[in-house]
Enzyme design. Structure first.
Site, short mmCIF file in Angstrom:
data_model
loop_
_atom_site.label_atom_id
_atom_site.label_comp_id
_atom_site.label_asym_id
_atom_site.label_seq_id
_atom_site.Cartn_x
_atom_site.Cartn_y
_atom_site.Cartn_z
N CYS A 1 -8.09 3.80 0.42
CA CYS A 1 -6.85 3.97 1.19
C CYS A 1 -7.05 3.50 2.62
O CYS A 1 -6.18 2.84 3.21
CB CYS A 1 -6.42 5.43 1.19
N CYS B 1 -10.17 9.03 1.38
CA CYS B 1 -10.18 7.97 0.36
C CYS B 1 -10.53 6.63 1.02
O CYS B 1 -9.72 6.07 1.74
CB CYS B 1 -8.80 7.90 -0.28
#
Length: 127
Positions: free
Chosen positions: A46, A43
């Site tokens: 993230c 991600c």
């Protein structure tokens, strides 16, 4: 001060939440994509937020428990039936997301990169 824990998957999340002391320090959960072999999350949002959040935590002077929750692989996360999406305690729409346990406050997506918003999330608890 800040206790940092890491858990992986929905079952570990549920097990951990069942053991939270209601009279203990506040608990915040940071939901993030799992790490690949190179040590980076699949991600990208993230990956962008994590160093900001970690730096913020090193500067925090509060008694809190901060739990990094690995939501799993991208394919699992993308499923509409992913329990992190459907469970009434989490109802995640995006990752990263930071949730204050037993509260309504949360930061989602790029909000997790904002130090001012992180500060507000932790300040709301001054009793």
């Amino acid at each position: 001060m800040v206790t940092i824990l890491k858990i992986k998957g929905f079952e570990e999340f549920v097990s951990f939440t069942d053991s939270i002391d209601p009279n203990g320090p506040i608990v915040l959960f940071y939901f993030t994509g799992s790490k690949m072999e190179n040590g980076k999350s699949w991600c990208p949002d993230c990956e962008e937020a994590e160093p900001i959040v970690k730096t913020f935590l090193t500067e925090l002077k509060k008694n809190v428990t901060f739990v990094f929750v690995d939501v799993g692989e991208r394919e699992y996360w993308k499923e509409k039936t992913c329990p992190f999406r459907t469970d009434s305690r989490t109802r995640l729409m995006v990752i990263p997301t930071i949730i204050k346990w037993k509260g309504v406050q949360r930061l989602e997506g790029s909000q997790c990169n904002n130090r001012d918003l992180l500060q507000m999330l932790f300040e709301d608890d001054d009793d």
